[in-house]
Write a protein that holds these residues in place. Structure first.
Motif, PDB file in Angstrom:
ATOM      1  N   GLY A 398      13.246   1.271  -3.817  1.00  0.00           N
ATOM      2  CA  GLY A 398      12.316   1.217  -2.969  1.00  0.00           C
ATOM      3  C   GLY A 398      11.365   0.170  -3.046  1.00  0.00           C
ATOM      4  O   GLY A 398      11.828  -0.747  -3.330  1.00  0.00           O
ATOM      5  N   ARG A 399      10.227   0.351  -2.577  1.00  0.00           N
ATOM      6  CA  ARG A 399       9.141  -0.741  -2.468  1.00  0.00           C
ATOM      7  C   ARG A 399       7.824  -0.289  -2.886  1.00  0.00           C
ATOM      8  O   ARG A 399       7.539   0.803  -3.264  1.00  0.00           O
ATOM      9  N   ASN A 400       7.051  -1.394  -3.034  1.00  0.00           N
ATOM     10  CA  ASN A 400       5.511  -1.121  -3.637  1.00  0.00           C
ATOM     11  C   ASN A 400       4.953  -0.866  -2.231  1.00  0.00           C
ATOM     12  O   ASN A 400       5.006  -0.908  -1.145  1.00  0.00           O
ATOM     13  N   PHE A 401       3.498  -0.442  -2.361  1.00  0.00           N
ATOM     14  CA  PHE A 401       2.402  -0.170  -1.633  1.00  0.00           C
ATOM     15  C   PHE A 401       2.390  -1.352  -0.923  1.00  0.00           C
ATOM     16  O   PHE A 401       2.094  -2.538  -1.537  1.00  0.00           O
ATOM     17  N   THR A 402       2.000  -1.574   0.326  1.00  0.00           N
ATOM     18  CA  THR A 402       1.190  -2.593   1.014  1.00  0.00           C
ATOM     19  C   THR A 402      -0.050  -2.557   1.114  1.00  0.00           C
ATOM     20  O   THR A 402      -0.708  -1.884   0.527  1.00  0.00           O
ATOM     21  N   VAL A 403      -0.668  -3.985   1.337  1.00  0.00           N
ATOM     22  CA  VAL A 403      -2.057  -4.186   1.256  1.00  0.00           C
ATOM     23  C   VAL A 403      -2.673  -3.016   2.327  1.00  0.00           C
ATOM     24  O   VAL A 403      -3.643  -2.528   2.113  1.00  0.00           O
ATOM     25  N   HIS A 404      -2.259  -2.724   3.370  1.00  0.00           N
ATOM     26  CA  HIS A 404      -2.610  -1.894   4.563  1.00  0.00           C
ATOM     27  C   HIS A 404      -2.813  -0.625   4.071  1.00  0.00           C
ATOM     28  O   HIS A 404      -3.671   0.345   4.042  1.00  0.00           O
ATOM     29  N   GLU A 405      -1.536  -0.156   3.126  1.00  0.00           N
ATOM     30  CA  GLU A 405      -1.582   1.197   2.525  1.00  0.00           C
ATOM     31  C   GLU A 405      -2.742   1.469   1.442  1.00  0.00           C
ATOM     32  O   GLU A 405      -3.173   2.549   1.460  1.00  0.00           O
ATOM     33  N   ALA A 406      -2.997   0.574   0.882  1.00  0.00           N
ATOM     34  CA  ALA A 406      -4.181   0.516  -0.330  1.00  0.00           C
ATOM     35  C   ALA A 406      -5.170   0.530   0.190  1.00  0.00           C
ATOM     36  O   ALA A 406      -6.190   1.372  -0.113  1.00  0.00           O
ATOM     37  N   GLU A 407      -5.514   0.021   1.507  1.00  0.00           N
ATOM     38  CA  GLU A 407      -6.856  -0.095   2.105  1.00  0.00           C
ATOM     39  C   GLU A 407      -7.066   1.204   2.821  1.00  0.00           C
ATOM     40  O   GLU A 407      -8.064   1.745   3.019  1.00  0.00           O
ATOM     41  N   GLN A 408      -5.871   1.811   3.204  1.00  0.00           N
ATOM     42  CA  GLN A 408      -5.986   3.202   3.953  1.00  0.00           C
ATOM     43  C   GLN A 408      -6.300   4.309   3.117  1.00  0.00           C
ATOM     44  O   GLN A 408      -6.874   5.136   3.500  1.00  0.00           O
ATOM     45  N   GLY A 409      -5.590   4.130   1.847  1.00  0.00           N
ATOM     46  CA  GLY A 409      -5.647   5.312   0.950  1.00  0.00           C
ATOM     47  C   GLY A 409      -4.569   6.233   1.137  1.00  0.00           C
ATOM     48  O   GLY A 409      -3.955   6.262   2.078  1.00  0.00           O
ATOM     49  N   TRP A 410      -4.280   7.074   0.138  1.00  0.00           N
ATOM     50  CA  TRP A 410      -3.108   7.984   0.392  1.00  0.00           C
ATOM     51  C   TRP A 410      -3.293   9.073   1.420  1.00  0.00           C
ATOM     52  O   TRP A 410      -2.412   9.479   2.064  1.00  0.00           O
ATOM     53  N   ARG A 471      -4.812   3.115  -3.472  1.00  0.00           N
ATOM     54  CA  ARG A 471      -6.490   3.235  -2.939  1.00  0.00           C
ATOM     55  C   ARG A 471      -6.628   1.734  -3.458  1.00  0.00           C
ATOM     56  O   ARG A 471      -6.401   1.502  -4.593  1.00  0.00           O
ATOM     57  N   ARG A 472      -7.540   1.102  -2.852  1.00  0.00           N
ATOM     58  CA  ARG A 472      -8.054  -0.289  -3.157  1.00  0.00           C
ATOM     59  C   ARG A 472      -9.316  -0.258  -4.256  1.00  0.00           C
ATOM     60  O   ARG A 472      -9.141  -0.857  -5.303  1.00  0.00           O
ATOM     61  N   SER A 473     -10.021   0.666  -3.874  1.00  0.00           N
ATOM     62  CA  SER A 473     -11.090   0.950  -4.649  1.00  0.00           C
ATOM     63  C   SER A 473     -11.068   1.843  -5.760  1.00  0.00           C
ATOM     64  O   SER A 473     -11.248   3.333  -5.709  1.00  0.00           O
ATOM     65  N   GLY A 474     -10.351   1.634  -6.850  1.00  0.00           N
ATOM     66  CA  GLY A 474     -10.014   2.650  -7.903  1.00  0.00           C
ATOM     67  C   GLY A 474     -10.988   2.754  -9.185  1.00  0.00           C
ATOM     68  O   GLY A 474     -10.690   3.583  -9.970  1.00  0.00           O
TER      69      GLY A 474
END
Length: 651
Positions: A398-410, A471-474
């Motif tokens: 598979g793949r890693n999270f994208t920047v956009h997915e991290a900014e959106q949150g799960w 999520r970007r703000s962990g």
């Protein structure tokens, strides 16, 4: 100091920005309290769904709130077992499908008892307490053995004294009291010296154990009664054999040196051999335990963990910050830090190897599944798109999270990653089958990648099934740094951090150092066993040295005759030493299987274990043999070099 009552505090966490009114100020919690906190926030705040900020796991009307510890103050007549049964009956009535049970634990058992959930800040290790106590008793027993051994060896010298005193009218009870009195006096002197040594070495010992022990607290505790009982019991047992055996002889046997006395000497010789074997068996067991502990510790510290911890600096996120300004400040700090030449990479994360996870959760199943799989627990980790690259954790598929997915949150992206252990627990036949599959956890989520299993926590534990959420703000900023001029780098990073988040402390740690702190217990065990081994061998050798001196003195005439008849120094050395070496070899044969069994049981507590190698037994046995030879050899050489004319003239 400004009065805090009535003031408003702004708290920023996973529940968003919340305003709290200060209604009371409490005294600082005692240092030795298991319950430590800086602030008490009203749990009732989370009863309002608007304050959950999408964190459904924190709802107060369900049974998934494992982050909460409940305390009950019972009346004097209440029975905790009855209350526990009633609570579980009510729980079953409210949720018949859930088969889990609530367990009550007395407050008195929190500190050293088994943890009900997350360990408390000051919780101690009951096994470590037992270990220290057991080793102390072993060393004390060895000292008592030595006293018995040397007392029986010297008893024949005092036999004539006993005989003469009996002839002039001394009763047996009077003689027994004398010998027991000598034993009690020596034990009391030893006890006083021990207390003084404990008082003198209290600070180094506290530094070693990383605890704040105090002898004053010990003396104020009823446990000193147990110590007094142990002192009296040990003094009596160690002195009673000689006291009762030598005073049982008849004066005519003693003064004439008849066979009765020789028979008794033979019994004492048998006892001395048993005690020597017991002492060295304990010493060998401690040495082998030390070697196994050290090897296990080295194994855990050097094993490939599945990630890179060196040069990873963790900086705690701001505690005081406005939600609107937080994103801007964070982005500014990221840009400034990324531009530094010694920063190779960075990420924002809620989990860091060596620490716990963001939270635990259940109710996660493959889409369409309806089974007990919903009751299986998972470790949940909030990470961004750079977490894997910072720690160099690989993907299986598979793949890693994208920047956009991290900014959106799960919640909004609907994307998750899982590790290999989670894929197996979810029931996927292979990691490849998991990638792209859908799972349900309140809503539908797509598994975009499967992460290689890595040891997020110490090697005492198996790899947990982990679900990674974007999520970007962990909450934590992790920097991958270069190795040059670390002090200058930290000062520069502190300046940038305080400029971005005014009023917040710059709190940091290095991942490798924090991770290795999980092995502090094993380090302490290893050091304790090493010190105990040296002390046990030293005490045993003192006894062996005294016993060898006595035996050499007893055989002075024999050695003199042998030298006159042409015996060499080497043959005399072998003559005196062989009996002691035979006892040491018997000790090795007894101690090795016992140590092997005990250490194998101890290693079963580790998910990842080293092997118990043959050289540990050979090394421990060889070391003890060398020490015994050196101890006995001095007296043997002294006897071998003695002028036979002097020894025979004295006879």
């Amino acid at each position: 100091m400004e009065n805090a009552l009535g003031k408003t505090l702004v708290v920023n966490n996973q529940f968003g920005k919340t305003l709290y009114n200060v209604t009371a100020v409490y005294a600082d919690m005692p240092e030795n309290s298991d319950i430590q906190f800086d602030a008490i926030l009203s749990l009732q705040t989370l009863a309002n769904p608007a304050n959950l900020n999408g964190n459904g796991w924190a709802r107060l009307d369900g049974f998934d709130g494992s982050y909460v510890t409940n305390y009950f103050q019972l009346t004097g007549k209440a029975n905790s077992a009855t209350l526990e049964s009633k609570i579980n009956t009510l729980k079953t009535k409210l949720d018949p499908q859930d088969k889990s049970k609530f367990v009550l634990q007395p407050m008195s058992q929190i500190h050293l008892g088994s943890s009900m959930d997350d360990p408390y800040q000051t919780s101690g290790s009951l096994s470590f307490v037992y270990l220290l106590g057991g080793i102390a008793i072993l060393i004390l027993v060895i000292a008592w053995f030595n006293y018995i051994n040397l007392s029986t060896a010297a008893s024949l010298k005092r036999a004539k004294e006993v005989g003469v005193r009996k002839v002039v009218g001394a009763g047996r009870f009077q003689l027994v009291n004398q010998f027991l009195g000598e034993s009690f006096l020596l034990n009391i002197i030893g006890f006083v010296v021990a207390v003084l040594l404990v008082y003198s070495f209290q600070k180094p010992f506290n530094d070693f154990t990383q605890k704040n022990f105090s002898i004053e607290r010990l003396l104020a505790d009823p446990s000193w009664i147990a110590a007094a009982i142990l002192l009296v019991l040990g003094a009596f047992l160690s002195g009673s054999y000689v006291a009762f055996s030598i005073t049982s002889l008849q004066p005519i046997q003693i003064l004439k040196g008849t066979s009765g006395l020789k028979l008794n000497a033979g019994k004492e010789n048998w006892l001395r051999k048993v005690l020597v074997i017991a002492q060295f068996s304990v010493s060998i067991i401690l040495i082998i335990a030390t070697l196994v502990l050290y090897k296990q510790l080295q194994y855990m510290q050097n094993k490939d963990l599945g990630f890179k911890a060196e040069q990873r600096l963790v900086i705690n996120g701001p505690q005081l910050e406005d939600d609107k300004a937080l994103g801007t400040s964070s982005a500014l700090l990221d840009n400034q830090v990324s531009a530094l030449p010694y920063v190779n990479n960075l990420c924002h994360t809620g989990i860091v190897p060596g620490n716990y996870y963001s939270f635990n959760a259940a109710g996660i199943v493959k889409q369409g599944e309806k089974s007990d799989d919903a009751k299986k627990g998972y470790a949940m980790g909030i990470i961004d798109d750079r977490y894997l690259s910072v720690f160099q954790i690989g993907l299986v598929t598979g793949r890693n999270f994208t920047v956009h997915e991290a900014e959106q949150g799960w919640e909004k992206s609907g994307k998750l990653m899982i590790n290999e252990s989670a894929a197996r627990q979810l029931g996927f036949e292979s990691p490849q089958k998991a990638a792209g599959a859908m799972i349900s956890w309140g809503q539908s989520f797509e598994i975009v990648g499967v992460v290689k299993d890595y040891n997020h926590q110490g090697l005492q534990k198996a790899v947990d099934p982990i679900i990674f959420m974007p999520r970007r703000s962990g909450g934590k900023l992790v920097l991958q740094l270069a190795t040059t001029n670390m002090q200058r780098q930290l000062k520069e990073l502190e300046a940038l951090y305080k400029a971005a988040y005014p009023g917040n402390p710059f709190e940091y740690y290095f991942v490798d150092q924090k991770y290795n702190e999980q092995y502090n217990d094993e380090k302490q065990y290893s050091q304790v066993f090493a010190l105990a081994s040296m002390l046990a061998i030293f005490i045993a050798c003192l006894g062996l040295f005294g016993l060898a001196s006595y035996m050499t003195e007893q055989r002075t005439k024999e050695i003199g005759v042998r030298k006159v008849l042409g015996a060499s120094i080497a043959s005399i050395l072998a003559l005196v030493s062989k009996d002691f070496l035979r006892l040491v070899i018997i000790s090795i044969l007894i101690a090795c299987p016992i140590a092997g069994y005990l250490m194998k049981k101890w290693l079963q507590d580790f998910a990842y274990q080293t092997d118990i190698a043959w050289w540990m037994f050979a090394g421990a046995g060889g070391l003890v043999i060398v020490i015994a030879i050196l101890t006995v050899g001095f007296q043997s050489l002294k006897a071998a070099l003695m002028n036979p004319v002097q020894s025979l003239r004295n006879e």
